[in-house]
Enzyme design. Structure first.
Site, PDB file in Angstrom:
ATOM      1  N   ASP A  97      24.533  -7.071  57.944  1.00 47.34           N
ATOM      2  CA  ASP A  97      24.513  -6.454  59.526  1.00 47.34           C
ATOM      3  C   ASP A  97      24.943  -7.673  60.449  1.00 47.34           C
ATOM      4  O   ASP A  97      24.580  -8.753  60.226  1.00 47.34           O
ATOM      5  CB  ASP A  97      23.302  -5.865  59.481  1.00 47.34           C
ATOM      6  N   SER A  98      24.896  -7.075  61.756  1.00 46.99           N
ATOM      7  CA  SER A  98      25.028  -7.958  62.726  1.00 46.99           C
ATOM      8  C   SER A  98      23.593  -8.912  63.042  1.00 46.99           C
ATOM      9  O   SER A  98      23.682  -9.851  63.831  1.00 46.99           O
ATOM     10  CB  SER A  98      25.430  -7.546  64.214  1.00 46.99           C
ATOM     11  N   TYR A 152      27.145  -7.066  67.842  1.00 48.46           N
ATOM     12  CA  TYR A 152      28.482  -6.592  67.657  1.00 48.46           C
ATOM     13  C   TYR A 152      29.015  -5.619  68.513  1.00 48.46           C
ATOM     14  O   TYR A 152      30.393  -5.405  68.660  1.00 48.46           O
ATOM     15  CB  TYR A 152      28.894  -6.447  66.078  1.00 48.46           C
ATOM     16  N   GLY A 153      28.108  -4.731  68.861  1.00 44.93           N
ATOM     17  CA  GLY A 153      28.302  -3.366  69.382  1.00 44.93           C
ATOM     18  C   GLY A 153      29.167  -3.433  70.535  1.00 44.93           C
ATOM     19  O   GLY A 153      29.802  -2.293  71.087  1.00 44.93           O
ATOM     20  N   CYS A 157      25.855  -1.583  58.839  1.00 37.52           N
ATOM     21  CA  CYS A 157      26.046  -1.596  60.063  1.00 37.52           C
ATOM     22  C   CYS A 157      26.942  -0.413  60.435  1.00 37.52           C
ATOM     23  O   CYS A 157      28.281  -0.519  59.742  1.00 37.52           O
ATOM     24  CB  CYS A 157      26.456  -3.020  60.430  1.00 37.52           C
ATOM     25  N   ASN A 158      26.801   0.485  61.501  1.00 38.33           N
ATOM     26  CA  ASN A 158      27.524   1.417  61.922  1.00 38.33           C
ATOM     27  C   ASN A 158      28.809   0.820  62.443  1.00 38.33           C
ATOM     28  O   ASN A 158      29.771   1.224  62.424  1.00 38.33           O
ATOM     29  CB  ASN A 158      26.820   2.331  62.827  1.00 38.33           C
ATOM     30  N   THR A 159      28.541  -0.152  63.373  1.00 44.37           N
ATOM     31  CA  THR A 159      29.500  -0.615  64.115  1.00 44.37           C
ATOM     32  C   THR A 159      30.887  -1.180  63.253  1.00 44.37           C
ATOM     33  O   THR A 159      32.071  -1.038  63.508  1.00 44.37           O
ATOM     34  CB  THR A 159      28.949  -1.819  65.137  1.00 44.37           C
ATOM     35  N   GLU A 179      16.198  -6.831  68.933  1.00 40.28           N
ATOM     36  CA  GLU A 179      16.454  -8.124  68.308  1.00 40.28           C
ATOM     37  C   GLU A 179      15.521  -9.268  68.777  1.00 40.28           C
ATOM     38  O   GLU A 179      14.789  -9.839  68.079  1.00 40.28           O
ATOM     39  CB  GLU A 179      17.778  -8.675  68.334  1.00 40.28           C
ATOM     40  N   CYS A 237      23.051   3.685  64.425  1.00 43.85           N
ATOM     41  CA  CYS A 237      23.011   2.360  64.425  1.00 43.85           C
ATOM     42  C   CYS A 237      21.827   2.044  63.522  1.00 43.85           C
ATOM     43  O   CYS A 237      20.758   2.625  63.652  1.00 43.85           O
ATOM     44  CB  CYS A 237      22.930   1.757  65.899  1.00 43.85           C
ATOM     45  N   THR A 238      21.829   0.936  62.822  1.00 45.36           N
ATOM     46  CA  THR A 238      20.779   0.480  61.796  1.00 45.36           C
ATOM     47  C   THR A 238      19.717  -0.162  62.463  1.00 45.36           C
ATOM     48  O   THR A 238      18.604  -0.084  61.845  1.00 45.36           O
ATOM     49  CB  THR A 238      21.304  -0.387  60.670  1.00 45.36           C
ATOM     50  N   HIS A 239      19.880  -0.579  63.720  1.00 44.91           N
ATOM     51  CA  HIS A 239      18.837  -0.864  64.716  1.00 44.91           C
ATOM     52  C   HIS A 239      17.629   0.254  65.081  1.00 44.91           C
ATOM     53  O   HIS A 239      16.483  -0.170  65.233  1.00 44.91           O
ATOM     54  CB  HIS A 239      19.080  -1.641  65.863  1.00 44.91           C
TER      55      HIS A 239
HETATM   56  N1  DGL Z   1      23.019  -2.301  63.692  1.00 42.07           N
HETATM   57  C1  DGL Z   1      24.362  -2.458  63.945  1.00 42.07           C
HETATM   58  C2  DGL Z   1      24.925  -1.223  64.014  1.00 42.07           C
HETATM   59  O1  DGL Z   1      24.754  -0.201  62.963  1.00 42.07           O
HETATM   60  C3  DGL Z   1      24.566  -3.254  64.941  1.00 42.07           C
HETATM   61  C4  DGL Z   1      24.813  -3.196  66.399  1.00 42.07           C
HETATM   62  C5  DGL Z   1      25.080  -4.417  67.098  1.00 42.07           C
HETATM   63  O2  DGL Z   1      25.077  -5.716  66.797  1.00 42.07           O
HETATM   64  O3  DGL Z   1      25.603  -4.026  68.309  1.00 42.07           O
HETATM   65  O4  DGL Z   1      25.785  -0.717  64.685  1.00 42.07           O
END
Ligand code: DGL
Length: 277
Positions: free
Chosen positions: A10-11, A42-43, A73-75, A154, A187-189
């Site tokens: 993931d990011s 990353y998003g 990570c969804n992104t 984060e 988003c996994t966050h």
């Molecule tokens: N956890 C990420 C996702 O699922 C990352 C988001 C990010 O880095 O912006 O999209």
């Protein structure tokens, strides 16, 4: 039987939200995780940047002899699942969007009003919307990006009023105007702020892709006869900039003195060099 670890990335620390579901469902499986905390989020980045970062990390995981790559990570799943599948045709590469889409399609009816939240890149890609409508064109799908959630999470700004204000800022109008009754945490966050969301909008039904992806992992391991049966190895968690939040979260997940867990700081240049060796 295959005792090699499963590679997750993931990011940042968001992908760690998949890990408790994995250890509960498949306790014999071992994990190598890479969180790109030095370059998160990353998003809001360009697709080409996300692709470069993701290929670097996937190379590193493959170099570490993983039996499967899980894009936690969804992104990344929205932008480069196919690139990764093409680069590693011999290794199963699992994205996180399709399993969640499956759950929406199976569990919703035409009365439901489904909201998707995620990063700018994920929402702009319209992957959730188009994949859901492919399976169920009778569903009402709405989506909105929530770009400030990941940096706050984060930083560990979770159980407090700043996060609650941010949730209301992005979601009040979205939920009320569209009469959303089902919310996909795209988003996994976001599972880390699930309790905040449930407290503010107690009527919403939440779908968490970090939970749903475990079904896909299990199916692939089953089909290929790749389940592990050896719990001796360690789970290893790399972060490109190891933060206290990252290590705290891992310690909370593996809250047992017998848990075999190691975390390491590994900057991406060293990871690349290791992958190229
Ligand atoms: N956890 C990420 C996702 O699922 C990352 C988001 C990010 O880095 O912006 O999209």
């Amino acid at each position: 039987m295959d005792n090699r670890p499963i590679g997750f990335f993931d990011s940042g620390l968001g992908g760690l939200t998949c890990i408790p579901h994995l250890t509960k469902a498949l306790p014999e499986e071992k994990i190598i995780y890479f969180g790109d905390t030095a370059r998160t989020p990353y998003g809001s980045k360009a697709t080409s940047t996300i692709r470069n970062f993701s290929l670097q990390i996937a190379d590193f995981l493959v170099q570490n002899d993983v039996k499967m790559i899980v894009i936690a990570c969804n992104t990344v799943s929205a932008t480069c699942l196919e690139d990764l599948q093409m680069r590693f045709p011999e290794i199963p590469v699992v994205g996180i969007i399709k399993p969640a889409v499956q759950r929406v399609a199976e569990s919703c009816n035409e009365e439901n009003r489904v909201g998707i939240i995620g990063t700018k890149v994920t929402i702009r890609s319209e992957q959730y919307k188009s994949l859901i409508l492919n399976l169920r064109n009778d569903l009402n799908i709405y989506s909105t990006p929530c770009p400030a959630f990941v940096p706050l999470i984060e930083e560990g700004i979770i159980k407090n009023e700043i996060m609650d204000m941010c949730i209301k800022y992005y979601l009040d109008d979205f939920v009320n105007k569209n009469q959303i009754d089902t919310l996909v945490l795209g988003c996994t966050h976001y599972p880390l702020i699930r309790e905040n969301i449930e407290k503010i909008y107690p009527e919403l039904r939440i779908i968490d892709p970090s939970e749903e992806i475990i079904n896909s992992i299990r199916t692939i391991l089953e089909e290929r006869d790749m389940f592990a049966d050896n719990s001796e190895a360690e789970n290893v968690f790399y972060a490109s900039d190891l933060s206290e939040n990252f290590t705290n979260m891992i310690n909370t997940i593996f809250d047992s003195p017998n848990a075999k867990v190691m975390f390491k700081n590994l900057d991406i240049e060293s990871a690349k060099a290791l992958a190229e060796e």
